[in-house]
Design a protein around this motif. Sequence first.
Motif, PDB file in Angstrom:
ATOM      1  N   ALA A   1       7.567 -46.721 -36.366  1.00  0.00           N
ATOM      2  CA  ALA A   1       7.275 -46.283 -37.975  1.00  0.00           C
ATOM      3  C   ALA A   1       8.009 -47.217 -38.779  1.00  0.00           C
ATOM      4  CB  ALA A   1       7.632 -44.737 -37.916  1.00  0.00           C
ATOM      5  N   LEU A   2       9.199 -47.425 -38.543  1.00  0.00           N
ATOM      6  CA  LEU A   2      10.041 -48.281 -39.606  1.00  0.00           C
ATOM      7  C   LEU A   2      10.215 -49.540 -39.194  1.00  0.00           C
ATOM      8  CD1 LEU A   2      12.473 -45.168 -40.568  1.00  0.00           C
ATOM      9  CD2 LEU A   2      10.278 -45.855 -41.552  1.00  0.00           C
ATOM     10  N   GLY A   3      10.251 -50.072 -37.942  1.00  0.00           N
ATOM     11  CA  GLY A   3      10.472 -51.474 -37.506  1.00  0.00           C
ATOM     12  C   GLY A   3      12.179 -51.486 -37.153  1.00  0.00           C
ATOM     13  N   LYS A   4      12.269 -52.701 -36.362  1.00  0.00           N
ATOM     14  CA  LYS A   4      13.568 -52.969 -35.705  1.00  0.00           C
ATOM     15  C   LYS A   4      14.622 -53.222 -36.815  1.00  0.00           C
ATOM     16  CE  LYS A   4      12.441 -57.945 -35.053  1.00  0.00           C
ATOM     17  NZ  LYS A   4      12.145 -59.061 -34.157  1.00  0.00           N
ATOM     18  N   GLU A   5      14.345 -53.514 -38.126  1.00  0.00           N
ATOM     19  CA  GLU A   5      15.508 -53.842 -39.098  1.00  0.00           C
ATOM     20  C   GLU A   5      15.933 -52.600 -39.538  1.00  0.00           C
ATOM     21  OE1 GLU A   5      12.450 -55.032 -39.279  1.00  0.00           O
ATOM     22  OE2 GLU A   5      12.497 -57.430 -38.901  1.00  0.00           O
ATOM     23  N   GLU A   6      14.949 -51.551 -39.587  1.00  0.00           N
ATOM     24  CA  GLU A   6      15.550 -50.255 -39.830  1.00  0.00           C
ATOM     25  C   GLU A   6      16.553 -49.779 -38.782  1.00  0.00           C
ATOM     26  OE1 GLU A   6      15.829 -48.517 -42.781  1.00  0.00           O
ATOM     27  OE2 GLU A   6      14.940 -50.098 -43.703  1.00  0.00           O
ATOM     28  N   TYR A   7      15.958 -49.964 -37.534  1.00  0.00           N
ATOM     29  CA  TYR A   7      16.756 -49.442 -36.400  1.00  0.00           C
ATOM     30  C   TYR A   7      18.215 -50.274 -36.282  1.00  0.00           C
ATOM     31  CZ  TYR A   7      17.915 -47.661 -31.500  1.00  0.00           C
ATOM     32  OH  TYR A   7      18.538 -47.343 -30.756  1.00  0.00           O
ATOM     33  N   GLU A   8      18.133 -51.513 -36.826  1.00  0.00           N
ATOM     34  CA  GLU A   8      19.499 -52.233 -36.866  1.00  0.00           C
ATOM     35  C   GLU A   8      20.485 -51.646 -37.800  1.00  0.00           C
ATOM     36  OE1 GLU A   8      21.779 -54.671 -35.008  1.00  0.00           O
ATOM     37  OE2 GLU A   8      19.709 -55.617 -35.242  1.00  0.00           O
ATOM     38  N   LYS A   9      19.815 -51.089 -39.053  1.00  0.00           N
ATOM     39  CA  LYS A   9      20.773 -50.518 -39.848  1.00  0.00           C
ATOM     40  C   LYS A   9      21.299 -49.117 -39.255  1.00  0.00           C
ATOM     41  CE  LYS A   9      18.267 -52.137 -44.002  1.00  0.00           C
ATOM     42  NZ  LYS A   9      17.367 -51.731 -45.197  1.00  0.00           N
ATOM     43  N   ARG A  10      20.516 -48.306 -38.568  1.00  0.00           N
ATOM     44  CA  ARG A  10      20.855 -46.963 -38.177  1.00  0.00           C
ATOM     45  C   ARG A  10      22.070 -47.335 -36.952  1.00  0.00           C
ATOM     46  NH1 ARG A  10      17.448 -42.692 -39.140  1.00  0.00           N
ATOM     47  NH2 ARG A  10      16.565 -43.062 -40.887  1.00  0.00           N
ATOM     48  N   ILE A  11      22.118 -48.521 -36.336  1.00  0.00           N
ATOM     49  CA  ILE A  11      23.014 -49.077 -35.427  1.00  0.00           C
ATOM     50  C   ILE A  11      24.459 -49.089 -36.263  1.00  0.00           C
ATOM     51  CG2 ILE A  11      23.998 -50.602 -33.702  1.00  0.00           C
ATOM     52  CD1 ILE A  11      21.050 -50.990 -32.888  1.00  0.00           C
ATOM     53  N   GLU A  12      24.298 -49.774 -37.333  1.00  0.00           N
ATOM     54  CA  GLU A  12      25.414 -49.986 -38.159  1.00  0.00           C
ATOM     55  C   GLU A  12      25.760 -48.894 -38.827  1.00  0.00           C
ATOM     56  OE1 GLU A  12      23.607 -52.875 -40.963  1.00  0.00           O
ATOM     57  OE2 GLU A  12      23.479 -54.345 -39.694  1.00  0.00           O
ATOM     58  N   GLN A  13      25.018 -47.773 -39.136  1.00  0.00           N
ATOM     59  CA  GLN A  13      25.440 -46.608 -39.518  1.00  0.00           C
ATOM     60  C   GLN A  13      25.828 -45.490 -38.818  1.00  0.00           C
ATOM     61  OE1 GLN A  13      21.970 -45.460 -41.953  1.00  0.00           O
ATOM     62  NE2 GLN A  13      22.453 -47.342 -43.326  1.00  0.00           N
ATOM     63  N   ALA A  14      26.009 -45.848 -37.333  1.00  0.00           N
ATOM     64  CA  ALA A  14      26.232 -45.157 -36.201  1.00  0.00           C
ATOM     65  C   ALA A  14      27.423 -43.932 -36.517  1.00  0.00           C
ATOM     66  CB  ALA A  14      26.171 -45.756 -34.805  1.00  0.00           C
ATOM     67  N   GLU A  15      27.130 -42.775 -36.195  1.00  0.00           N
ATOM     68  CA  GLU A  15      28.321 -41.672 -36.533  1.00  0.00           C
ATOM     69  C   GLU A  15      29.309 -41.804 -35.224  1.00  0.00           C
ATOM     70  OE1 GLU A  15      28.748 -37.071 -37.835  1.00  0.00           O
ATOM     71  OE2 GLU A  15      26.831 -37.844 -36.914  1.00  0.00           O
ATOM     72  N   ASN A  16      30.685 -41.986 -35.661  1.00  0.00           N
ATOM     73  CA  ASN A  16      31.730 -41.521 -34.876  1.00  0.00           C
ATOM     74  C   ASN A  16      31.364 -40.245 -34.027  1.00  0.00           C
ATOM     75  OD1 ASN A  16      34.459 -40.046 -34.242  1.00  0.00           O
ATOM     76  ND2 ASN A  16      34.926 -42.286 -34.177  1.00  0.00           N
ATOM     77  N   SER A  17      31.657 -40.288 -32.502  1.00  0.00           N
ATOM     78  CA  SER A  17      31.051 -39.372 -31.658  1.00  0.00           C
ATOM     79  C   SER A  17      31.881 -38.033 -31.872  1.00  0.00           C
ATOM     80  CB  SER A  17      31.382 -39.749 -30.330  1.00  0.00           C
ATOM     81  OG  SER A  17      32.538 -40.065 -29.971  1.00  0.00           O
ATOM     82  N   PHE A  18      33.357 -38.145 -32.357  1.00  0.00           N
ATOM     83  CA  PHE A  18      34.067 -36.917 -32.616  1.00  0.00           C
ATOM     84  C   PHE A  18      33.675 -36.320 -34.135  1.00  0.00           C
ATOM     85  CE2 PHE A  18      37.674 -34.823 -34.622  1.00  0.00           C
ATOM     86  CZ  PHE A  18      38.125 -33.834 -33.657  1.00  0.00           C
ATOM     87  N   LEU A  19      33.413 -37.015 -34.897  1.00  0.00           N
ATOM     88  CA  LEU A  19      32.998 -36.519 -36.102  1.00  0.00           C
ATOM     89  C   LEU A  19      31.569 -35.800 -35.726  1.00  0.00           C
ATOM     90  CD1 LEU A  19      34.247 -39.149 -38.710  1.00  0.00           C
ATOM     91  CD2 LEU A  19      35.285 -37.009 -37.967  1.00  0.00           C
ATOM     92  N   PHE A  20      30.926 -36.208 -35.102  1.00  0.00           N
ATOM     93  CA  PHE A  20      29.362 -35.886 -34.898  1.00  0.00           C
ATOM     94  C   PHE A  20      29.596 -34.618 -34.212  1.00  0.00           C
ATOM     95  CE2 PHE A  20      26.016 -35.201 -31.211  1.00  0.00           C
ATOM     96  CZ  PHE A  20      25.214 -34.998 -31.853  1.00  0.00           C
ATOM     97  N   GLU A  21      30.675 -34.258 -33.149  1.00  0.00           N
ATOM     98  CA  GLU A  21      30.893 -33.103 -32.377  1.00  0.00           C
ATOM     99  C   GLU A  21      31.368 -32.073 -33.372  1.00  0.00           C
ATOM    100  OE1 GLU A  21      32.649 -33.435 -28.109  1.00  0.00           O
ATOM    101  OE2 GLU A  21      33.498 -35.057 -29.361  1.00  0.00           O
ATOM    102  N   VAL A  22      32.144 -32.380 -34.261  1.00  0.00           N
ATOM    103  CA  VAL A  22      32.748 -31.557 -35.215  1.00  0.00           C
ATOM    104  C   VAL A  22      31.614 -31.041 -36.230  1.00  0.00           C
ATOM    105  CG1 VAL A  22      34.271 -31.190 -37.394  1.00  0.00           C
ATOM    106  CG2 VAL A  22      35.158 -32.425 -35.257  1.00  0.00           C
ATOM    107  N   ARG A  23      30.718 -31.724 -36.631  1.00  0.00           N
ATOM    108  CA  ARG A  23      29.640 -31.473 -37.561  1.00  0.00           C
ATOM    109  C   ARG A  23      28.672 -30.714 -36.745  1.00  0.00           C
ATOM    110  NH1 ARG A  23      24.810 -34.058 -38.495  1.00  0.00           N
ATOM    111  NH2 ARG A  23      25.099 -35.949 -37.288  1.00  0.00           N
TER     112      ARG A  23
END
Length: 590
Positions: free
Chosen positions: A346-368
Amino acid sequence: MAYYSDELVEQVRMSNDIVDVISGYVSLKKKGANHMGLCPFHNEKSPSFSVSGSKQLYHCFGCGASGNVFSFLMEYEKYTFPEAVEALAERAGISLPKVERSKEEREKEDTRTKLYEINKEAAKYFYMLLRAEPGKKALEYLNGRELTEETMTKFGLGYSAQYSNDLYQYLRKKGYSDSLLAKAGLITLDERQGGYDKFWNRVMFPIMDQRGKVIAFGGRVMGDGKPKYLNSPETMIFDKSRNLYGLNFARASKREGIILCEGYMDVIALHQAGFDNAVASLGTAFTPGHANLVKRFAKTAYLSFDSDEAGIKAALRTIPIMTQTGVHCKIIHMDPYKDPDEFIKALGKEEYEKRIEQAENSFLFEVRMKQREYNMSDPAEKNDFYRQAASMLLRFTQEIERDSYIHAVATHYQLTDKALKELVREQAAKGAGIKMQAPLKTGAQSKKKTDGLKEAQKLLLTWMIEEESLFDVLKPYLGPQDFTEELYRQVARMLYEQKAQGHVHPADIMSHFQSEDEQRQIGELFHTELTAAKTKQARQQALKELLITIKKGNIEKMSSGAQSADMNHLMEMIKKEKELEELKKITISL
């Protein structure tokens, strides 16, 4: 695991010139005394990868990768140390001793060899069927998933025919017995029906081990049959908890970290888009065995699970397994799409690359995710959530790390650091699992002093390697026992032993350490840049200062030891303090 003597290991190392070996992987050009090229362990445009023929070592000034010919293969090919020795012995034509095996062990090994052969034959047959008339619909399905022929070939995708004994008949004609075919997990034996295939009318995904050998299969049904996905049962060569789909390719990726997905198609789609560090578990829950595999190849895992509730639960189960193994976790968010395959289409590899750069810290994800269980508009539930978050923060036993996460959580949920820290202390007092440690006022100074001592030991060892004449100069003042860093003390002991026998050989020392972390540290040690003093007097003063720093560190370590009240221990300390005072008074001659 095979064991080889130090003498044999050294013979193998000396028979494989590091420049020749690495030239088979990297384009090297002579530059001064060394050879330079683009580092194979990280992406770069300007060569920073140096290979020394005289030292028989390599070092990257960009990413810090260092080692000898064994560690190069261990890092590049992801071999174990014995595997690297065996590969280089074969290259040099050196026969390694064969371990005596019992009849039972020989039979077991022969069976394993046959199982690899059977799986390879099956993979070739499935591959052929996909590209023949029987596999037409399966090929249409894969084309519909927008897979290229190159990708299908890379992953060896195939098709199992509609007839339930098609593969069985094919492999029987190849001469394999029912017993072996059953052990390979490819057929089922039945008294009435005879032998029939485990897989039929399915798109086939060969599962390979780290070395690229086919060890099992996964199959997706064509049509509405159940189950939708079917995997080989565990066999002598296939352990689901110790293998990851796509790892045979991801191990050689230059990308940072490992991307962990849920399914075969996600892995394949990511690889096709250029994310060749993607892997997936094999139809089973994520295990510590999987985590240890990831740790062997990466320090960070990016979880790219489905964005639905099942995917979230899978991520929450995986995170603690990863963190307990020492792998740092981040979460890639793919909303509004379900999985990486859909997202990239749907969005292409460039957008997925951005999602990797914006990946959330796992502990903060658990808290959320925990926060979703509470009604944050209700003051009582809101306070309950804060206490729950405080309890979760107690898992961080190091104060500096705990404070960093307290600040991150407090900022996100509109609390002051002070208020959340008090809640953490309150939870600790209730026995939530840890006693809070009081801040150490001298923590920063202590760390700075420790770092300075470690750096002094590293510099002195490097200097000794560069100038062997220093051994005689240092002999009255310094021995291996004076190095407080355990790894440096071991290296110093080996250097002194080598010098006593004639000359030092840094590459030989590297062979004695098999862990990647130790080899990296020693490689850095051997490639530490020395700033040349302009005058003889300045060099003498620099050497004296290094000696004094190391001697002081040694005394301080002794004074903090448990035996400080022992008379012999005290006398030894007094002796060393006198030596230090004498050292301060003299001029060291170079």
